[in-house]
Scaffold this motif. Sequence first.
Motif, PDB file in Angstrom:
ATOM      1  N   PHE A 195       0.835  -1.211   0.000  1.00 25.83           N
ATOM      2  CA  PHE A 195       0.000   0.000   0.000  1.00 25.83           C
ATOM      3  C   PHE A 195       0.869   1.261   0.000  1.00 25.83           C
ATOM      4  O   PHE A 195       0.390   2.359  -0.241  1.00 25.83           O
ATOM      5  CB  PHE A 195      -0.906   0.053   1.238  1.00 25.83           C
ATOM      6  N   LYS A 196       2.143   1.106   0.321  1.00 28.21           N
ATOM      7  CA  LYS A 196       3.040   2.243   0.568  1.00 28.21           C
ATOM      8  C   LYS A 196       3.065   3.260  -0.579  1.00 28.21           C
ATOM      9  O   LYS A 196       2.974   4.466  -0.344  1.00 28.21           O
ATOM     10  CB  LYS A 196       4.449   1.725   0.841  1.00 28.21           C
ATOM     11  N   GLY A 197       3.209   2.809  -1.822  1.00 30.12           N
ATOM     12  CA  GLY A 197       3.284   3.739  -2.948  1.00 30.12           C
ATOM     13  C   GLY A 197       2.013   4.552  -3.116  1.00 30.12           C
ATOM     14  O   GLY A 197       2.055   5.757  -3.379  1.00 30.12           O
ATOM     15  N   THR A 198       0.873   3.903  -2.942  1.00 31.88           N
ATOM     16  CA  THR A 198      -0.417   4.591  -3.054  1.00 31.88           C
ATOM     17  C   THR A 198      -0.560   5.622  -1.947  1.00 31.88           C
ATOM     18  O   THR A 198      -0.949   6.766  -2.198  1.00 31.88           O
ATOM     19  CB  THR A 198      -1.574   3.575  -2.989  1.00 31.88           C
ATOM     20  N   LEU A 199      -0.238   5.209  -0.738  1.00 31.32           N
ATOM     21  CA  LEU A 199      -0.354   6.113   0.404  1.00 31.32           C
ATOM     22  C   LEU A 199       0.560   7.326   0.238  1.00 31.32           C
ATOM     23  O   LEU A 199       0.141   8.470   0.483  1.00 31.32           O
ATOM     24  CB  LEU A 199      -0.035   5.362   1.696  1.00 31.32           C
ATOM     25  N   GLU A 200       1.770   7.102  -0.220  1.00 28.67           N
ATOM     26  CA  GLU A 200       2.696   8.227  -0.420  1.00 28.67           C
ATOM     27  C   GLU A 200       2.197   9.162  -1.525  1.00 28.67           C
ATOM     28  O   GLU A 200       2.342  10.382  -1.417  1.00 28.67           O
ATOM     29  CB  GLU A 200       4.099   7.722  -0.718  1.00 28.67           C
ATOM     30  N   ALA A 201       1.618   8.617  -2.578  1.00 28.09           N
ATOM     31  CA  ALA A 201       1.085   9.459  -3.657  1.00 28.09           C
ATOM     32  C   ALA A 201      -0.087  10.305  -3.151  1.00 28.09           C
ATOM     33  O   ALA A 201      -0.176  11.504  -3.464  1.00 28.09           O
ATOM     34  CB  ALA A 201       0.654   8.597  -4.840  1.00 28.09           C
ATOM     35  N   LEU A 202      -0.968   9.715  -2.374  1.00 29.35           N
ATOM     36  CA  LEU A 202      -2.092  10.472  -1.815  1.00 29.35           C
ATOM     37  C   LEU A 202      -1.588  11.538  -0.844  1.00 29.35           C
ATOM     38  O   LEU A 202      -2.047  12.684  -0.880  1.00 29.35           O
ATOM     39  CB  LEU A 202      -3.081   9.535  -1.118  1.00 29.35           C
ATOM     40  N   ARG A 203      -0.631  11.168  -0.030  1.00 30.03           N
ATOM     41  CA  ARG A 203      -0.069  12.142   0.916  1.00 30.03           C
ATOM     42  C   ARG A 203       0.655  13.271   0.193  1.00 30.03           C
ATOM     43  O   ARG A 203       0.643  14.415   0.653  1.00 30.03           O
ATOM     44  CB  ARG A 203       0.898  11.442   1.875  1.00 30.03           C
TER      45      ARG A 203
END
Length: 177
Positions: free
Chosen positions: A127-135
């Motif tokens: 999930f890390k890449g998605t979460l970083e993009a949203l953040r």
Amino acid sequence: MGRNVLIIGGSPRTAGNSETLCKEFAKGASEAGNQVEYISLSGKKIGFCTACYACSSGSCPQNDDAADIIKKMLDADVLVLATPVYFYTMSAQLKALIDRSVMVYPKIQNKDFYYIMTMADTVDENFKGTLEALRGFVACCDHSRECGIIKAPGVYQKGEIQNSPAMKESYEMGLKV
């Protein structure tokens, strides 16, 4: 008086796992007395940003659904961004909308943000890449806050989300808006 909650479902698939979680969040937020609107990006026409910067002089020359959705983003108190995870990041539909907000992102401020993410994979780290993009997007929205994250791993086929703890989490997080 309740808050204006806008839930944006970034999945290209209707009635899928991400949308199901959005509906649970909406149910909780509505029951808590908020005004809630859900927008599915499935079937919406949202062109990619072409970096022409015509928006800097007033409006984007693309005649599509993005402008109306972005207006609703500006009017919302709470924004919920939901997406399935594709190749470790958000869907193209949600990314295109976020990129198109370049014309107004400095005005997207003082918002509470929630994220809903689903994926077929079962490794939470993915999930890390998605979460970083949203953040990364929210970091550009002055004085905005990340208020909650729903992660639903291991769901691929429509309906698999029904047995996930994320169903209850989404509803309960909506209640707390």
